[in-house]
Every structure is written in C-alpha cells, then in structure tokens.
Design a protein around this motif. Structure first.
Motif, mmCIF file in Angstrom:
data_model
loop_
_atom_site.group_PDB
_atom_site.id
_atom_site.type_symbol
_atom_site.label_atom_id
_atom_site.label_comp_id
_atom_site.label_asym_id
_atom_site.label_seq_id
_atom_site.Cartn_x
_atom_site.Cartn_y
_atom_site.Cartn_z
ATOM 1 N N TYR A 133 42.541 24.899 -6.467
ATOM 2 C CA TYR A 133 43.715 24.555 -5.656
ATOM 3 C C TYR A 133 45.032 25.012 -6.291
ATOM 4 O O TYR A 133 46.096 24.623 -5.863
ATOM 5 C CB TYR A 133 43.772 23.042 -5.354
ATOM 6 N N ILE A 134 44.952 25.770 -7.355
ATOM 7 C CA ILE A 134 46.169 26.352 -7.925
ATOM 8 C C ILE A 134 46.024 27.868 -7.847
ATOM 9 O O ILE A 134 46.849 28.555 -7.258
ATOM 10 C CB ILE A 134 46.360 25.916 -9.399
ATOM 11 N N ASP A 135 44.929 28.373 -8.419
ATOM 12 C CA ASP A 135 44.751 29.823 -8.469
ATOM 13 C C ASP A 135 44.678 30.439 -7.068
ATOM 14 O O ASP A 135 45.094 31.567 -6.866
ATOM 15 C CB ASP A 135 43.509 30.167 -9.282
ATOM 16 N N GLU A 136 44.162 29.659 -6.111
ATOM 17 C CA GLU A 136 44.102 30.181 -4.741
ATOM 18 C C GLU A 136 45.502 30.522 -4.223
ATOM 19 O O GLU A 136 45.657 31.416 -3.395
ATOM 20 C CB GLU A 136 43.494 29.127 -3.788
ATOM 21 N N PHE A 137 46.500 29.819 -4.718
ATOM 22 C CA PHE A 137 47.869 30.051 -4.242
ATOM 23 C C PHE A 137 48.619 31.066 -5.102
ATOM 24 O O PHE A 137 49.825 31.198 -5.023
ATOM 25 C CB PHE A 137 48.630 28.716 -4.174
ATOM 26 N N ARG A 138 47.832 31.769 -5.959
ATOM 27 C CA ARG A 138 48.446 32.812 -6.792
ATOM 28 C C ARG A 138 47.663 34.106 -6.671
ATOM 29 O O ARG A 138 47.619 34.901 -7.599
ATOM 30 C CB ARG A 138 48.467 32.338 -8.250
ATOM 31 N N ASP A 139 46.991 34.277 -5.557
ATOM 32 C CA ASP A 139 46.116 35.432 -5.370
ATOM 33 C C ASP A 139 46.950 36.702 -5.151
ATOM 34 O O ASP A 139 47.675 36.820 -4.163
ATOM 35 C CB ASP A 139 45.232 35.132 -4.144
ATOM 36 N N PRO A 140 46.850 37.668 -6.087
ATOM 37 C CA PRO A 140 47.686 38.867 -5.990
ATOM 38 C C PRO A 140 47.396 39.697 -4.742
ATOM 39 O O PRO A 140 48.303 40.321 -4.189
ATOM 40 C CB PRO A 140 47.367 39.662 -7.260
ATOM 41 N N ALA A 141 46.122 39.695 -4.281
ATOM 42 C CA ALA A 141 45.790 40.523 -3.102
ATOM 43 C C ALA A 141 46.495 39.980 -1.861
ATOM 44 O O ALA A 141 47.076 40.739 -1.075
ATOM 45 C CB ALA A 141 44.279 40.540 -2.896
ATOM 46 N N LYS A 142 46.472 38.649 -1.726
ATOM 47 C CA LYS A 142 47.159 38.041 -0.574
ATOM 48 C C LYS A 142 48.666 38.252 -0.693
ATOM 49 O O LYS A 142 49.359 38.472 0.296
ATOM 50 C CB LYS A 142 46.845 36.544 -0.509
ATOM 51 N N ALA A 143 49.158 38.184 -1.941
ATOM 52 C CA ALA A 143 50.588 38.390 -2.171
ATOM 53 C C ALA A 143 51.006 39.775 -1.704
ATOM 54 O O ALA A 143 52.028 39.946 -1.030
ATOM 55 C CB ALA A 143 50.908 38.213 -3.654
ATOM 56 N N LYS A 144 50.178 40.755 -2.042
ATOM 57 C CA LYS A 144 50.501 42.137 -1.720
ATOM 58 C C LYS A 144 50.637 42.281 -0.202
ATOM 59 O O LYS A 144 51.549 42.933 0.303
ATOM 60 C CB LYS A 144 49.384 43.041 -2.252
ATOM 61 N N LYS A 145 49.712 41.662 0.502
ATOM 62 C CA LYS A 145 49.711 41.734 1.953
ATOM 63 C C LYS A 145 50.993 41.104 2.541
ATOM 64 O O LYS A 145 51.646 41.694 3.393
ATOM 65 C CB LYS A 145 48.492 40.974 2.472
ATOM 66 N N LEU A 146 51.344 39.933 2.032
ATOM 67 C CA LEU A 146 52.548 39.259 2.511
ATOM 68 C C LEU A 146 53.792 40.084 2.203
ATOM 69 O O LEU A 146 54.700 40.199 3.035
ATOM 70 C CB LEU A 146 52.672 37.879 1.856
ATOM 71 N N VAL A 147 53.816 40.650 0.989
ATOM 72 C CA VAL A 147 54.975 41.464 0.603
ATOM 73 C C VAL A 147 55.096 42.653 1.549
ATOM 74 O O VAL A 147 56.192 42.986 2.024
ATOM 75 C CB VAL A 147 54.843 41.926 -0.870
ATOM 76 N N GLU A 148 53.966 43.264 1.891
ATOM 77 C CA GLU A 148 53.999 44.395 2.829
ATOM 78 C C GLU A 148 54.555 43.960 4.186
ATOM 79 O O GLU A 148 55.370 44.665 4.788
ATOM 80 C CB GLU A 148 52.583 44.958 3.014
ATOM 81 N N GLU A 149 54.101 42.796 4.638
ATOM 82 C CA GLU A 149 54.563 42.305 5.939
ATOM 83 C C GLU A 149 56.073 42.016 5.913
ATOM 84 O O GLU A 149 56.784 42.306 6.875
ATOM 85 C CB GLU A 149 53.809 41.025 6.329
ATOM 86 N N ILE A 150 56.537 41.457 4.795
ATOM 87 C CA ILE A 150 57.978 41.169 4.667
ATOM 88 C C ILE A 150 58.764 42.485 4.680
ATOM 89 O O ILE A 150 59.791 42.607 5.352
ATOM 90 C CB ILE A 150 58.265 40.359 3.386
ATOM 91 N N HIS A 151 58.256 43.485 3.947
ATOM 92 C CA HIS A 151 58.919 44.793 3.936
ATOM 93 C C HIS A 151 58.977 45.378 5.350
ATOM 94 O O HIS A 151 59.995 45.928 5.761
ATOM 95 C CB HIS A 151 58.178 45.751 3.001
ATOM 96 N N LYS A 152 57.868 45.235 6.089
ATOM 97 C CA LYS A 152 57.814 45.770 7.450
ATOM 98 C C LYS A 152 58.874 45.109 8.340
ATOM 99 O O LYS A 152 59.613 45.786 9.037
ATOM 100 C CB LYS A 152 56.419 45.524 8.042
ATOM 101 N N LEU A 153 58.912 43.774 8.272
ATOM 102 C CA LEU A 153 59.892 43.032 9.077
ATOM 103 C C LEU A 153 61.305 43.452 8.715
ATOM 104 O O LEU A 153 62.152 43.679 9.585
ATOM 105 C CB LEU A 153 59.735 41.525 8.832
ATOM 106 N N ALA A 154 61.553 43.561 7.396
ATOM 107 C CA ALA A 154 62.901 43.886 6.937
ATOM 108 C C ALA A 154 63.288 45.295 7.361
ATOM 109 O O ALA A 154 64.417 45.538 7.783
ATOM 110 C CB ALA A 154 62.984 43.726 5.429
ATOM 111 N N SER A 155 62.337 46.223 7.262
ATOM 112 C CA SER A 155 62.701 47.596 7.609
ATOM 113 C C SER A 155 62.933 47.712 9.116
ATOM 114 O O SER A 155 63.676 48.581 9.554
ATOM 115 C CB SER A 155 61.632 48.578 7.128
ATOM 116 N N GLY A 156 62.324 46.824 9.883
ATOM 117 C CA GLY A 156 62.601 46.792 11.313
ATOM 118 C C GLY A 156 64.025 46.348 11.609
ATOM 119 O O GLY A 156 64.665 46.828 12.536
ATOM 120 N N MET A 157 64.520 45.431 10.766
ATOM 121 C CA MET A 157 65.879 44.925 10.980
ATOM 122 C C MET A 157 66.942 45.832 10.388
ATOM 123 O O MET A 157 68.079 45.845 10.810
ATOM 124 C CB MET A 157 66.001 43.537 10.341
ATOM 125 N N PHE A 158 66.539 46.548 9.326
ATOM 126 C CA PHE A 158 67.482 47.466 8.668
ATOM 127 C C PHE A 158 66.863 48.850 8.689
ATOM 128 O O PHE A 158 66.344 49.312 7.690
ATOM 129 C CB PHE A 158 67.730 47.041 7.219
#
Lengths: 402, 341
Positions: free
Chosen positions: A3-28
C-alpha cells in the motif's frame, strides 16, 4: 511496502506524466513536448519562457499543503512536468506560518518554573525573536519532543507536581487529536495539563490567498489529511466564489500526478469543480467524530496574525471558555495580541510573505541563501523541510551544477 | 566481585572501592599481558608495529548513547567497534585501544559488568586489546548513566591511502549492506514511538572486511564508515573534498522494510540514519567487481552492493528517485526532526 510502493510505481507515473504533457501541449500549442533534461536546465528555461511569453503564462497550480511540497521535492516531480505547469508552494506548513511572537510565547511558557513544554519535533527549530525552543532547551528549559499530544498527557499523569503544556499546532489534520486529548484530560480531571492553541483552519487561509490582488492562480491541489477531517464540502466556495478548480490530493507521488492530471483536465475542458482524488481516505462528509471533538473544544478567534499572511480574520482557533482550565494562554497569562510579525523578523529584507502567498519565488528574495539559509534560518520557510525556501535551497544547488 | 548494588562516588574516590572496581571487574574482564603490567601507561614494543606497515594511525571517539543497551548491542560494543572502524577505514590494522569511563553514580554494577563483557567480546572479535584506561564517577546529573571514550592505534600497510578527496568521475560507490539499521534501532529502543518493529543495530567491526577489500584493490580511492549523519553525510564530504558529484540510484539503496516503514511514519530519511557497521567505498570501475566479490566472502560484506557512481561536478550528491525524478541529497543543517504531518 504494501500500500505504499503501489503508489510509487514508475511505469504508472510515466503514463500520467505523458497524459499531463499531452493536455498541456493542447492548451499551449506553441510549446513543444519537452524532452527530459536536468531539473535545473528546465527550471532556468521555465524562468526564461515566463519572461518572454507574458501573454501565454504557464498554468500556476498551488499545492496548499507542505506535505505535498515535500513529496514534490522528494520525488523530483517538478522535473517531470511540462514548462507550462508551474507549482506554487502554498502556506500549508503549520511551522511556516507561525509568527515569531508565538515562538517567543512558547519560550516564555517553557521558562516558567516547573513547566514541561511538549511539542511536535519540527517546531523545535523555528526561530523566535529571542530564541528557538531548541535553544531554550539547551538553556535549561524542560522542552520535550513528543509524537502525539497523548504522549504529553502521559507525561502530565506521571508528573502531577509539574505543569505540562502541549504546543497545539497545525491545520485541521492535528486538531482532532489535540481536542480529544483535552477532552481526555478533562475526563480524568487532570489539573496540570494545558494546550497552547495555535491551530489554524484551511478554508479561511485559502480565502485569504484568494482575495490577494497580486495572486494569479489557476487551481489548487487541496490537502488530503485536512480533508480527511473536514470532508470536501468546505471547499465549495473556491469553485463557486473564486472560480478556481480544486482537487483533494493524497501524499504519494502517484496521488500528486493523478491529481495534477485531473486538475489540468478540468482547466483544459473549462470545468471548475471540487474533485476528490484521495477518495480512498477522504469521505465526502469528513470525519464526524473528529469534527464533533473540534467543535466541542475550539472556536474561531476574532483576530489572528499569521506569518506571511497577516491578519486572516477567522482562520485562527482558540479554546472555548468552557475549557479555559486547559488553555495555556489563560493559565500563563499570555496575551494573544496581534504583534506585528514583520517588524519582529528583524531583517527587513525578508520576503516571506510574498513567497508564502506564491507571488514571489524563494530565489527572488534578497536574503535567500545569504543571511537566510538552513543553518541560520531567519524566515520560517527556511526552517521546516516542508518550507519552500528550504526545499528550494537544496534544489537550487543543482543550478550551480549546470 | 559481587555485582549487586550500584556504582557510587566511592568507586571513583581512589580508595579501596575504586581498586576493587578497577582490578576485580574492569581489569579482569579485559585481561591481556600489556594491561597486566599494571603501570600507568601501556608500553608497546615498536618492533611489532614497524613490521606491519609504515604509518601509525591514531584515533579517538566518545560514546554517549541513550539507552545504554539496545537490540543487537550496547554502548560497549559501540565503543569498541566505532574506534576499530575509524582505524580500519583509514586502511589501518587496529591493534590497541584505551578506554575511559565516566560513570554517573547510581549505575547498576550488573549493567556495567554486562557492558564490559560486551566490550571484551567485541575486542576479541576485532582482534584488538584494551591496554590502558581510566575510570571516573560523577554525581547524579553530572553525566547520563555512562559515557565511554576509546582511543585506538593501528598500523597502516605501505601503499594503502584512501582519502575523502580522491573520488574521480567514473568511479563507483559501494556499501557493504543494509543502511540505517543502527539509527532506527536506537530510535525504536528509546520506546517513545510505541512502534512494534524488529530492528537490530548493525554494529560490527569492519577491519577484516577492509583487509579483504585492500587485497582485491590496493587503490581504493575513498573509504569511510557511515556513522552519524549516515550515508548522505559521508558522500557529501567525499563530493565536496573531491570536487565531483555523486549520482545515486534510489532503487539500488539497500534499506530494510521495517527501517523504511519507520522512516515513512516519522518523516525521516534513511540516508541520514546512523550506521555502526557500514562503510562506503569509492573504487575505480575496473576494480569494482573484484572488490565486491572479495567483500561478499566476509560476513560483514555479505550484502555489499553498488549504489551509484561518480560524475563530473562541483560537490553535490544527487539521488535519481525510483519514481523517475532527481533530487539533491544535502548535508543536514542539524539533527533530523520528525515532521508533524
């Protein structure tokens, strides 16, 4: 750890970061997806771009809570975000908004003969105008670090001939525990226990930030632990009256990334809502038992001065008259006056207030890293590891590297 | 000697009680030929020293831990291993120790005897002799139960010269196992956390491990034991003195789950927790595998691993987080304090 390491998963992080970049590049649209470089290069680039494109300023998102600031720095999350998203570190660090005059009061209480002054660890190093509690301890005061107010109560039981004072500090996160401790002392009829109440409420502090004319914020990450106590409803005014979207957020790095994604998505879609990313911990209505204890023991102060925020009206909390016997302010005759904290700071060059409200970056303060540094902190933001100045100080060293 | 009762000011007065304590308890526990000579100083033949190397190493350290006894050891084991390790990481073969006790009146004789026994065992394990010492008793409040100072001498073999200023880009960083156990064990043993964690100190002598490392690679660049301030503090010293940066990989840092758990709860960073049986070595990349293999053959090096590398820079320690970000691991401004929330 489960219940700690699951919330630090680098693979999931990478995916979220990509999605955030996508959203941001859509706005800018003019800003290309940025390749990963060192955080410093990114930092200086983001400063440049802020100056160059004043028309398309980056999104400013405030993480209100010091615990979130800590996670951002501990995991290097800002280095993963696009230039177009800028984190503004909010005032949600109880130690950081503590006026020097209050530390002086603590020291004055601790100096009374027979007093055992108990406190959470991170308040120990906060500078007062005379000294910190750590220095008071070195000078012979009985100052003890505890992990819970209940530990202070245990000390009071063991030392019936001493006055035991607990420094009640923090937002709603710590309020139920101090309130319940007081009620327990009351039930036991303990006469030698009191609280020095310096609690502060989150929604009122947020309102103070929102009414600041200098501020340009696009949304909030709201504190998870506070919300666990108060629920989601108290934030409604942020979206309704000030039209800023808000996401209640947990403290693991994936929590933060997911909440950022939710917030940026709201902004991209033109929505403005109170969303709850931390639903596994935060119930909509909060913690009823905790809230009942808070309301039983505490009421709002008419006037309260907080460091960097000034007088924020109804954010301060005091102990109700019915429990005056457990109020260290009354027991020790401490006048909770609105001592002007800025003059108390001594060094006029400090810009703690501007940094706290997010209108200035730590490195724009003339004292930053010079007369004010983690070894000799002048401002409280330099004291706590949650303070943005202390975090920037360590982080900023990277800049010298490139 | 009858071990019931406590140590009183009389035991430090120079009279009969003191003689009993020193002769019948301390000297008997530590017994060895140099100590038995019973002079005011140990007289160490030079010839034996000269045969073992070309430099004398000399160090001292004082031990003031609370509580005196904790899972896996006590202040006595610390006092021997700490000084042994300070000699060992300079490349020296530790040989002789002095031992000074400052005792607060009221310490139980039984506890003191247990601590002396632990010192004797630790000295034997490390292959050193306690050859001279001193005992003082102070009034209640004049000290916290028991303080121990040990000083030690050892001999450094020719050609071994690790130094904090010798790290070079391309070098790798090796530790000999789990980090933070001692700091976590002490925090837990103080009992005010009410945590139910099973953590023992890692207190152990490192001299045989260093011997094996030296045999595998005489050109070890930097070598330190990571005691107070932990791994982070040692690496910052290396980085500053060598004028290079250290890049650590978080997923390679060996930290036990209970230690991580305790740090999560208290808001502490295991990189700053003290160790008492851990060393940090900076070695040339070409020698890294040989050093690791040699370390793993020694019990104190069984869990040795590479945790990072040296890169060009100007004195920083950077952690690449398992999560994908980067952060600076600076020296602490003071004691690590738990956070509120």
């Amino acid at each position: 750890m489960k219940y700690i390491d699951e919330f630090r998963d680098p693979a999931k992080a990478k995916k979220l970061v990509e999605e955030i970049h996508k959203l941001a590049s859509g706005m800018f649209p003019s800003t290309p997806l940025r390749e990963r470089t060192s955080p410093v290069a990114e930092r200086s680039r983001s400063q440049r771009s802020r100056r160059e494109h004043t028309r398309s300023q980056p999104l400013q998102i405030m993480e209100f809570c010091g615990g979130h600031t800590h996670t951002l720095f501990k995991y290097g999350i800002e280095s993963m975000l696009p230039d177009t998203i800028e984190m503004v570190h909010g005032p949600g660090c109880p130690v950081c908004v503590l006026p020097m005059a209050r530390v002086d009061d603590c020291v004055a209480i601790a100096e009374q003969p027979g007093v055992i002054f108990t406190t959470f660890g991170d308040a120990m190093r906060v500078p007062g105008t005379r000294k910190s509690l750590l220095q008071a301890k070195a000078d012979g005061c009985d100052v003890r670090m505890v992990y819970s107010p209940m530990d202070a109560l245990a000390i009071a039981r063991k030392n019936p001939d001493r006055e035991v004072v607990f420094f009640a500090l923090g937002f709603e996160t710590t309020m139920p525990s101090t309130a319940l401790t007081l009620l327990q002392a009351h039930r036991e009829g303990l006469k030698n226990f009191s609280l020095f109440c310096n609690h502060i409420t989150t929604p009122a502090t947020m309102r103070a930030i929102l009414t600041d004319p200098d501020l340009r914020l696009d949304g909030f990450l709201a504190p998870g632990h506070v919300s666990m106590v108060i629920g989601a409803q108290p934030y409604d005014f942020v979206t309704r009256d000030y039209h800023k979207p808000l996401v209640i957020t947990g403290f693991e790095p994936l929590d933060i990334l997911q909440a950022l994604w939710m917030l940026v998505k709201q902004i991209a879609e033109g929505r403005c809502e109170v969303e709850n990313q931390y639903a596994r911990i935060v119930p909509q209505a909060g913690n009823t038992a905790g809230l009942n204890a808070i309301h039983e023991v505490y009421e709002t102060r008419e006037h309260s001065e907080f460091r960097g925020l000034g007088n924020i009206g109804d954010a301060g909390i005091q102990i109700r008259e019915a429990y005056a016997a457990y109020d260290a302010e009354k027991k020790f005759g401490i006048p909770f006056d609105a001592a002007p904290f800025d003059s108390a700071q001594g060094a006029g060059s400090l810009k703690c207030a501007e940094v706290l409200r997010g209108v200035m970056k730590p490195w724009d303060c003339p004292a930053f890293g010079k007369e004010c540094n983690p070894q000799m902190p002048l401002g409280a933001l330099m004291v706590s590891p949650e303070g943005s100045c202390a975090a920037y100080y360590a982080y900023g060293k990277l800049a010298k590297r490139s | 000697m009858n071990l019931s009762g406590t140590i009183t000011l009389a035991h430090g007065s120079g009279g009969r009680a003191m003689h009993q304590l020193v002769d019948n308890l301390i000297r008997q526990t530590f017994t060895n030929p140099l100590l038995e000579e019973g002079e005011d100083q140990a007289r160490i033949p030079l010839a034996g020293l000269v045969a073992q190397g070309d430099r004398l190493a000399f160090t001292t350290d004082s031990y003031v831990v609370t509580p005196l006894e904790f899972p896996g050891g006590n202040i006595g084991t610390l006092a021997i291993n700490g000084t042994v390790n300070d000699l060992a990481v300079g490349g020296a073969t530790p040989l002789y120790l002095s031992c000074g006790f400052i005792i607060e009146e009221g310490l139980s004789l039984e506890t003191f005897a247990r601590i002396l026994q632990a010192m004797k065992l630790a000295a034997d394990e490390a292959g050193v002799q306690i050859v001279t010492g001193d005992t003082k008793v102070v009034q209640r409040g004049g000290a916290d139960k028991l303080f121990i100072n040990t000083a030690g001498v050892g001999v450094i073999p020719a050609g071994f010269n690790p130094s904090a200023g010798r790290a070079q880009p391309g070098d790798v960083v090796i530790v000999n196992g789990w980090l933070g156990d001692h700091g976590a064990a002490i925090l837990n043993a103080r009992g005010d956390l009410a945590l139910d964690a099973d953590i023992e100190t890692d207190c152990a002598p490192l001299n045989r491990l260093v011997d094996a490392m030296f045999a595998a690679c005489p050109d070890i660049h930097c070598l330190r034991d990571a005691t107070r301030g932990g791994l982070a503090t040692v690496l910052n010293e290396f980085a500053e003195r060598s004028g290079v940066d250290f890049m650590l990989k978080e997923e390679h840092l060996p930290i036990r789950t209970p230690v991580r758990g305790m740090c999560e709860i208290l808001g502490l960073d295991p990189l700053y927790l003290a160790n008492e049986g851990k060393l940090v070595a900076v070695v040339p990349l070409t020698a890294a595998q040989a050093v690791l293999t040699a370390m793993k053959r020694i019990p104190a090096g069984r869990d040795a691993c590479i945790i990072g590398e040296v890169v060009e820079g100007d004195g920083h320690v950077v952690l690449q987080t398992a999560f994908g970000g980067e952060r600076i691991v600076d020296m602490l401004p003071g004691e690590q304090l738990p956070r509120i929330c």
